[in-house]
Write a protein that holds these residues in place. Structure first.
Motif, PDB file in Angstrom:
ATOM      1  N   ALA A  52       0.818  -1.201   0.000  1.00 10.33           N
ATOM      2  CA  ALA A  52       0.000   0.000   0.000  1.00 10.33           C
ATOM      3  C   ALA A  52       0.855   1.255   0.000  1.00 10.33           C
ATOM      4  O   ALA A  52       0.564   2.226  -0.692  1.00 10.33           O
ATOM      5  N   LEU A  53       1.923   1.253   0.775  1.00 10.18           N
ATOM      6  CA  LEU A  53       2.806   2.412   0.810  1.00 10.18           C
ATOM      7  C   LEU A  53       3.447   2.649  -0.543  1.00 10.18           C
ATOM      8  O   LEU A  53       3.556   3.776  -1.011  1.00 10.18           O
ATOM      9  N   ALA A  54       3.868   1.599  -1.194  1.00 16.10           N
ATOM     10  CA  ALA A  54       4.486   1.739  -2.515  1.00 16.10           C
ATOM     11  C   ALA A  54       3.505   2.305  -3.520  1.00 16.10           C
ATOM     12  O   ALA A  54       3.857   3.125  -4.366  1.00 16.10           O
ATOM     13  N   ALA A  55       2.251   1.871  -3.418  1.00 17.05           N
ATOM     14  CA  ALA A  55       1.244   2.324  -4.374  1.00 17.05           C
ATOM     15  C   ALA A  55       0.802   3.747  -4.096  1.00 17.05           C
ATOM     16  O   ALA A  55       0.687   4.561  -5.004  1.00 17.05           O
ATOM     17  N   THR A  56       0.542   4.078  -2.820  1.00 13.66           N
ATOM     18  CA  THR A  56      -0.024   5.375  -2.512  1.00 13.66           C
ATOM     19  C   THR A  56       1.019   6.495  -2.525  1.00 13.66           C
ATOM     20  O   THR A  56       0.665   7.651  -2.697  1.00 13.66           O
ATOM     21  N   ARG A  80      -7.828  -7.872 -15.066  1.00 13.89           N
ATOM     22  CA  ARG A  80      -7.167  -8.665 -16.106  1.00 13.89           C
ATOM     23  C   ARG A  80      -5.693  -8.926 -15.807  1.00 13.89           C
ATOM     24  O   ARG A  80      -5.040  -9.692 -16.499  1.00 13.89           O
ATOM     25  N   GLY A  81      -5.164  -8.228 -14.784  1.00 17.27           N
ATOM     26  CA  GLY A  81      -3.772  -8.443 -14.426  1.00 17.27           C
ATOM     27  C   GLY A  81      -2.788  -7.825 -15.391  1.00 17.27           C
ATOM     28  O   GLY A  81      -1.714  -8.358 -15.633  1.00 17.27           O
ATOM     29  N   VAL A  83       1.544   6.870 -14.185  1.00  9.94           N
ATOM     30  CA  VAL A  83       2.565   6.220 -13.360  1.00  9.94           C
ATOM     31  C   VAL A  83       1.943   5.672 -12.078  1.00  9.94           C
ATOM     32  O   VAL A  83       2.195   4.529 -11.680  1.00  9.94           O
ATOM     33  N   SER A  84       1.096   6.471 -11.421  1.00  6.44           N
ATOM     34  CA  SER A  84       0.480   6.020 -10.171  1.00  6.44           C
ATOM     35  C   SER A  84      -0.450   4.843 -10.416  1.00  6.44           C
ATOM     36  O   SER A  84      -0.511   3.909  -9.613  1.00  6.44           O
ATOM     37  N   ALA A  85      -1.169   4.854 -11.537  1.00  2.00           N
ATOM     38  CA  ALA A  85      -2.070   3.747 -11.856  1.00  2.00           C
ATOM     39  C   ALA A  85      -1.295   2.457 -12.082  1.00  2.00           C
ATOM     40  O   ALA A  85      -1.688   1.384 -11.604  1.00  2.00           O
ATOM     41  N   VAL A  88      -1.795  -0.847  -9.804  1.00  2.85           N
ATOM     42  CA  VAL A  88      -2.183  -2.155 -10.341  1.00  2.85           C
ATOM     43  C   VAL A  88      -1.128  -3.195  -9.989  1.00  2.85           C
ATOM     44  O   VAL A  88      -1.437  -4.325  -9.599  1.00  2.85           O
ATOM     45  N   ARG A  89       0.137  -2.825 -10.114  1.00  2.00           N
ATOM     46  CA  ARG A  89       1.228  -3.754  -9.799  1.00  2.00           C
ATOM     47  C   ARG A  89       1.171  -4.187  -8.338  1.00  2.00           C
ATOM     48  O   ARG A  89       1.449  -5.353  -8.010  1.00  2.00           O
TER      49      ARG A  89
END
Length: 216
Positions: free
Chosen positions: A11-15, A103-104, A119-121, A125-126
């Motif tokens: 979560a930290l990496a994504a947000t 869909r991955g 980039v954030s999206a 997703v990753r």
């Protein structure tokens, strides 16, 4: 995005990528397992499940969700054609990122996102894929507010209710419906730019969970 947040590290990496500016656009961490809030004003609800195609344009790829997955957009028209065109593509960018998770494919949101928002999206997703998670259920989007600065620049703020969306293990198919300590309501603030093909692409996103703007 929706339902219960990812494990802390993911979560930290994504947000981290989402904290761009104080008022840009908006993605939260993988959606909580909740989604239902006060309705906005305007039109009847529109649904993005199982398939959606806005503006009737060949430039906008059709998005199809699997059975059991739905995004509902309530009161999603202002009655002002220019603003409704922006909201139509906001619908598509929301669906495109969810479709990427389902869909991955972390690189499938490029049609409706550019710059920092893309980039954030991709990171978002990753993070889902790294945890072997997808989602199921219903997310309700409501109370949209649009401001058009000029012919190709706009902002949109809207709410999400994730109370009926849940994490799903990608490998086993098990669904996590256990209660969450976090609010299911998310406020999204977005910046958009119209590209040469007339598509309003999201360029920046900021989200805030539990904000009083959307939470009852």
């Amino acid at each position: 995005m929706k339902r219960r947040p990812l494990p802390v590290a993911a979560a930290l990496a994504a947000t981290a990528a989402l904290l761009l500016t104080a008022c840009s656009s908006g993605d939260d961490s993988p959606k909580n397992n909740d989604k239902t809030a006060g309705a906005g004003v305007g039109d009847s609800a529109t649904s993005a499940s199982p398939s959606t195609d806005t503006a009737g344009s060949a430039d906008r790829p059709k998005i199809t969700f699997p059975e059991g997955v739905e995004n509902k957009f309530e009161a999603w028209k202002t009655g002002v054609p220019a603003e409704d065109a922006v909201l139509s593509d906001v619908t598509q960018t929301v669906n495109a990122v969810d479709d990427a998770i389902l869909r991955g494919n972390a690189n499938s949101a490029t049609h409706y996102r550019q710059g920092k928002a893309l980039v954030s999206a991709q990171k978002w997703v990753r993070a889902w894929l790294d945890e072997d998670l997808t989602w199921t259920g219903i997310t309700r989007y409501f109370d949209p507010k649009v401001k058009i600065a000029d012919s190709d620049t706009a902002t949109a703020v809207y709410c999400a209710d994730e109370s009926k969306a849940f994490n799903k293990n990608r490998k086993t198919g098990s669904v996590d419906k256990s209660p969450s300590d976090e609010s299911p309501y998310v406020t999204y603030s977005t910046q958009l730019e119209k590209n040469s093909k007339g598509v309003w692409q999201t360029t920046e996103v900021l989200s805030k969970r539990g904000d009083k703007t959307c939470a009852p």
